[in-house]
Structure formats: C-alpha cells, structure tokens
Motif scaffolding. Structure first.
Motif, PDB file in Angstrom:
ATOM      1  N   PHE A   1      37.241  44.847  85.856  1.00 11.22           N
ATOM      2  CA  PHE A   1      36.904  43.607  85.653  1.00 11.22           C
ATOM      3  C   PHE A   1      37.654  43.050  84.440  1.00 11.22           C
ATOM      4  O   PHE A   1      37.974  43.786  83.296  1.00 11.22           O
ATOM      5  CB  PHE A   1      35.429  43.408  85.194  1.00 11.22           C
ATOM      6  N   THR A   2      38.266  41.742  84.765  1.00  7.12           N
ATOM      7  CA  THR A   2      38.980  41.345  83.487  1.00  7.12           C
ATOM      8  C   THR A   2      38.289  39.826  83.490  1.00  7.12           C
ATOM      9  O   THR A   2      38.308  38.976  84.351  1.00  7.12           O
ATOM     10  CB  THR A   2      40.423  41.381  84.033  1.00  7.12           C
ATOM     11  N   VAL A   3      38.335  39.385  82.202  1.00  7.61           N
ATOM     12  CA  VAL A   3      37.825  37.928  81.995  1.00  7.61           C
ATOM     13  C   VAL A   3      39.192  37.267  81.117  1.00  7.61           C
ATOM     14  O   VAL A   3      39.626  37.774  80.202  1.00  7.61           O
ATOM     15  CB  VAL A   3      36.481  37.884  81.387  1.00  7.61           C
ATOM     16  N   PHE A   4      39.358  36.107  81.700  1.00  8.93           N
ATOM     17  CA  PHE A   4      40.432  35.256  81.086  1.00  8.93           C
ATOM     18  C   PHE A   4      39.814  33.799  80.595  1.00  8.93           C
ATOM     19  O   PHE A   4      38.945  33.466  81.258  1.00  8.93           O
ATOM     20  CB  PHE A   4      41.449  34.846  82.307  1.00  8.93           C
ATOM     21  N   LEU A   5      40.299  33.651  79.526  1.00  9.39           N
ATOM     22  CA  LEU A   5      39.816  32.262  78.868  1.00  9.39           C
ATOM     23  C   LEU A   5      40.944  31.392  78.770  1.00  9.39           C
ATOM     24  O   LEU A   5      42.112  31.735  77.885  1.00  9.39           O
ATOM     25  CB  LEU A   5      39.096  32.786  77.592  1.00  9.39           C
ATOM     26  N   ASN A   6      40.793  30.326  79.100  1.00 11.00           N
ATOM     27  CA  ASN A   6      41.817  29.148  78.794  1.00 11.00           C
ATOM     28  C   ASN A   6      41.112  28.234  77.854  1.00 11.00           C
ATOM     29  O   ASN A   6      40.211  27.255  78.682  1.00 11.00           O
ATOM     30  CB  ASN A   6      42.479  28.820  80.059  1.00 11.00           C
ATOM     31  N   LYS A   7      41.222  28.268  76.682  1.00 11.54           N
ATOM     32  CA  LYS A   7      40.380  27.336  75.780  1.00 11.54           C
ATOM     33  C   LYS A   7      41.017  25.705  75.911  1.00 11.54           C
ATOM     34  O   LYS A   7      40.063  24.997  75.732  1.00 11.54           O
ATOM     35  CB  LYS A   7      40.530  27.659  74.220  1.00 11.54           C
ATOM     36  N   SER A   8      42.129  25.761  76.138  1.00  8.53           N
ATOM     37  CA  SER A   8      42.551  24.180  76.204  1.00  8.53           C
ATOM     38  C   SER A   8      42.043  23.377  77.487  1.00  8.53           C
ATOM     39  O   SER A   8      41.778  22.277  77.605  1.00  8.53           O
ATOM     40  CB  SER A   8      44.173  23.889  76.342  1.00  8.53           C
ATOM     41  N   ALA A   9      42.018  24.506  78.410  1.00 11.24           N
ATOM     42  CA  ALA A   9      41.454  23.826  79.685  1.00 11.24           C
ATOM     43  C   ALA A   9      39.689  23.937  79.889  1.00 11.24           C
ATOM     44  O   ALA A   9      39.248  23.519  80.842  1.00 11.24           O
ATOM     45  CB  ALA A   9      42.028  24.447  81.102  1.00 11.24           C
ATOM     46  N   LYS A  10      39.313  24.480  78.914  1.00 14.26           N
ATOM     47  CA  LYS A  10      37.767  24.918  78.936  1.00 14.26           C
ATOM     48  C   LYS A  10      37.389  25.681  80.156  1.00 14.26           C
ATOM     49  O   LYS A  10      36.348  25.111  80.940  1.00 14.26           O
ATOM     50  CB  LYS A  10      36.862  23.690  78.577  1.00 14.26           C
ATOM     51  N   HIS A  11      38.086  26.754  80.503  1.00 12.17           N
ATOM     52  CA  HIS A  11      38.003  27.460  81.626  1.00 12.17           C
ATOM     53  C   HIS A  11      37.993  28.844  81.439  1.00 12.17           C
ATOM     54  O   HIS A  11      38.753  29.222  80.962  1.00 12.17           O
ATOM     55  CB  HIS A  11      39.162  26.952  82.643  1.00 12.17           C
ATOM     56  N   LEU A  12      37.028  29.521  82.300  1.00 11.70           N
ATOM     57  CA  LEU A  12      37.232  30.842  82.218  1.00 11.70           C
ATOM     58  C   LEU A  12      37.146  31.519  83.400  1.00 11.70           C
ATOM     59  O   LEU A  12      36.486  30.695  84.466  1.00 11.70           O
ATOM     60  CB  LEU A  12      36.465  31.710  81.407  1.00 11.70           C
TER      61      LEU A  12
ATOM     62  N   THR B   1      22.412  41.317  84.287  1.00 17.44           N
ATOM     63  CA  THR B   1      22.992  42.439  83.794  1.00 17.44           C
ATOM     64  C   THR B   1      24.284  42.276  83.107  1.00 17.44           C
ATOM     65  O   THR B   1      25.021  41.733  83.857  1.00 17.44           O
ATOM     66  CB  THR B   1      23.025  43.651  84.698  1.00 17.44           C
ATOM     67  N   PHE B   2      24.472  42.437  81.571  1.00 21.66           N
ATOM     68  CA  PHE B   2      25.776  42.019  81.274  1.00 21.66           C
ATOM     69  C   PHE B   2      26.898  42.852  81.905  1.00 21.66           C
ATOM     70  O   PHE B   2      26.627  43.885  82.084  1.00 21.66           O
ATOM     71  CB  PHE B   2      25.491  42.566  79.452  1.00 21.66           C
ATOM     72  N   LEU B   3      27.998  42.056  81.974  1.00 18.83           N
ATOM     73  CA  LEU B   3      29.091  42.783  82.594  1.00 18.83           C
ATOM     74  C   LEU B   3      30.393  42.870  81.652  1.00 18.83           C
ATOM     75  O   LEU B   3      30.631  43.661  81.293  1.00 18.83           O
ATOM     76  CB  LEU B   3      29.564  41.878  83.794  1.00 18.83           C
ATOM     77  N   ILE B   4      30.719  41.505  81.117  1.00 14.29           N
ATOM     78  CA  ILE B   4      31.772  41.692  79.977  1.00 14.29           C
ATOM     79  C   ILE B   4      31.859  40.407  79.422  1.00 14.29           C
ATOM     80  O   ILE B   4      31.176  39.407  79.864  1.00 14.29           O
ATOM     81  CB  ILE B   4      33.233  41.783  81.129  1.00 14.29           C
ATOM     82  N   SER B   5      32.474  40.356  78.224  1.00 13.40           N
ATOM     83  CA  SER B   5      32.504  39.082  77.484  1.00 13.40           C
ATOM     84  C   SER B   5      33.765  38.750  76.738  1.00 13.40           C
ATOM     85  O   SER B   5      34.707  39.849  77.065  1.00 13.40           O
ATOM     86  CB  SER B   5      31.582  39.261  76.330  1.00 13.40           C
ATOM     87  N   ILE B   6      34.206  37.793  76.332  1.00 13.15           N
ATOM     88  CA  ILE B   6      35.245  37.608  75.458  1.00 13.15           C
ATOM     89  C   ILE B   6      34.960  36.218  74.447  1.00 13.15           C
ATOM     90  O   ILE B   6      33.985  35.498  74.535  1.00 13.15           O
ATOM     91  CB  ILE B   6      36.482  36.824  76.563  1.00 13.15           C
ATOM     92  N   SER B   7      35.439  36.865  73.405  1.00 13.71           N
ATOM     93  CA  SER B   7      35.543  35.909  72.175  1.00 13.71           C
ATOM     94  C   SER B   7      36.823  34.776  72.364  1.00 13.71           C
ATOM     95  O   SER B   7      37.505  34.830  73.040  1.00 13.71           O
ATOM     96  CB  SER B   7      35.928  36.778  70.970  1.00 13.71           C
ATOM     97  N   SER B   8      36.289  33.733  71.768  1.00 13.25           N
ATOM     98  CA  SER B   8      36.999  32.510  71.855  1.00 13.25           C
ATOM     99  C   SER B   8      38.445  32.578  71.100  1.00 13.25           C
ATOM    100  O   SER B   8      39.457  31.907  71.422  1.00 13.25           O
ATOM    101  CB  SER B   8      36.283  31.362  71.271  1.00 13.25           C
ATOM    102  N   ILE B   9      38.741  33.722  70.473  1.00 15.82           N
ATOM    103  CA  ILE B   9      39.860  33.840  69.608  1.00 15.82           C
ATOM    104  C   ILE B   9      40.848  34.745  70.576  1.00 15.82           C
ATOM    105  O   ILE B   9      42.019  34.995  70.322  1.00 15.82           O
ATOM    106  CB  ILE B   9      39.554  34.980  68.352  1.00 15.82           C
ATOM    107  N   LYS B  10      40.286  35.102  71.859  1.00 18.70           N
ATOM    108  CA  LYS B  10      41.072  35.932  72.575  1.00 18.70           C
ATOM    109  C   LYS B  10      41.362  35.231  74.000  1.00 18.70           C
ATOM    110  O   LYS B  10      40.660  34.037  74.300  1.00 18.70           O
ATOM    111  CB  LYS B  10      40.328  37.224  72.980  1.00 18.70           C
ATOM    112  N   ASP B  11      42.438  35.493  74.705  1.00 20.99           N
ATOM    113  CA  ASP B  11      42.528  34.980  75.998  1.00 20.99           C
ATOM    114  C   ASP B  11      42.345  35.944  77.309  1.00 20.99           C
ATOM    115  O   ASP B  11      42.396  35.531  78.530  1.00 20.99           O
ATOM    116  CB  ASP B  11      43.813  34.193  76.018  1.00 20.99           C
TER     117      ASP B  11
END
Lengths: 113, 114
Positions: free
Chosen positions: A62-73, A45-55
């Motif tokens: 629920f909060t999702v964090f994206l660190n593009k430089s580390a390729k980590h979420l 079941t879908f929970l949450i998403s994030i686009s690569s333009i956001k962090d």
C-alpha cells in the motif's frame, strides 16, 4: 458537507494488477489524511496515513500519495489480491485542531481472480 | 489483539423510544468517539469524548443524544426519543492519542427505527 470526496463509487481490478483509489478534498486546513478499509458487517479498519508535510507514504503493498496543490490523494495497492476486496474510505483530520475524521463516500473495490 | 466491542449488534425500536448503544473501548485508550453511517451515505462524526467530557460534537448530536462513560470501561450513546432518520449503523471508536487520526472502530450497532 463535501469536504472529502471519492468520485468513484466502485472499481474493479484484475488480481495481480495495480488498484488506484482516488480522493479529493477542499479544506486546506486538513493536515492528516488516512485510508480506512471496511468489510461487510465490520467497522472501518485503519490502513495507512500520510501527513500533509509528506507526499508519499508506503507500507508493504500500500502506498498513499498526496498532492497538496491539487488537494488530491490516492491509494495504490500493488499487487492487488482477492482479500483486498472491500470498501475503502478516504478520511481527513486536523482542520483547526478538530478531533474528528471527515470521511469520503467510499469506493467499493472488487478484485477479480 | 485488543478490540472495541459493541452491543447490541442490531436493535429495532419504535419511533419515540429511548435507545442505549453500548461500547467497550480498548482498555488503555483515552479518546472515545461515536460515528454513524446511514445506509448508502458517508460515515459521519457524532461526538468525541475525553477526560470524562465531550470534547467535540457535530450538528447531528443535538439534545436528543447523550454520551456517558459510567464505570471506566463502558462508553454509551443514548438517544432519548428516536426518530425514523436515526436509523443507521452506529460505530464506536477509541484511540490512545488522536494526533494521527488512527482510530480503532467496533463492528457497529445497527439501529432500525420503525
């Protein structure tokens, strides 16, 4: 195919505390990242998403964090509740216009009362 | 709330037999998918289907596999000659538009090949 990796197969957290689930990816072409939750005998079941333009993207507990430089979420759940006990899958999509999700192995989260 | 339904929930078959797994996607959705999860492994993409044709397929989806949307509501996955390694949970999914990757999954069909 190890494009999306969840290195922790399981996580146990006390009710009311924060749960942090981690995910790493290798394909820099991914542009959307998602978390799915799965209970036994049910589909994801879908929970949450994030686009690569956001962090950061937040939806209630629920909060999702994206660190593009580390390729980590990461997915933060606070406060954790017993009903959050499930397997959580990280997924990514968008590489080269692909219409498929690439999933991690999943992390089994157990919330202890 | 609309949902994706799959039948059968569990099928046991002999190696070499043909199997058809059925799915009824959410009615206004346009994109349809099959994924599978072998026990203890990742959920893997098999095939995507849009506008009555396959739009993408994985290496797993070889000539033994086929998909069909015969009547505008059902979406089927056929495995012509099952192998032991086809034993897995097969998930159907659908979505109205793909750009965010938010898919609606069915509960899965467990296939056991003996």
């Amino acid at each position: 195919d190890q494009q999306v990796k969840q290195n922790s197969p399981s996580l146990s957290v006390q009710e009311g505390r924060i749960s942090i689930l981690n995910c790493d990816y290798t394909n820099s072409m991914f542009d959307y990242f998602l978390w799915y939750k799965k209970y036994p005998a049910e589909g994801p079941t879908f929970l949450i998403s994030i686009s690569s333009i956001k962090d950061k993207n937040e939806d209630g507990r629920f909060t999702v964090f994206l660190n593009k430089s580390a390729k980590h979420l990461s997915l933060h759940i606070v406060p954790s509740q017993p009903g959050d006990s499930a397997v959580y899958f990280c997924a990514a999509t968008g590489a080269q216009g692909a219409q498929k999700l690439v999933f991690g192995q999943g992390t089994r989260l157990t919330i202890n009362p | 709330e609309p949902e994706v339904t799959q039948t059968p929930s569990h099928q046991v078959t002999q190696m070499g037999q043909e199997v058809i797994l059925r799915c009824v996607p959410i009615s206004n959705h346009l994109y349809f998918y099959w994924y599978r999860q072998i026990l203890g492994q990742k959920v893997e993409f098999l095939v995507s289907f849009y506008n009555n044709e396959i739009s993408e397929k994985s290496e797993i989806f070889d000539d033994q596999f086929s998909v069909e949307r015969p009547d505008g509501s059902n979406f089927t996955l056929k495995i012509r000659s099952t192998k032991l390694e086809d034993s897995a949970m097969y998930f159907c999914a659908s979505t109205l538009e793909f750009n965010t990757g938010e898919l609606f999954f069915g509960e899965g069909s467990r296939l056991t090949v003996l």
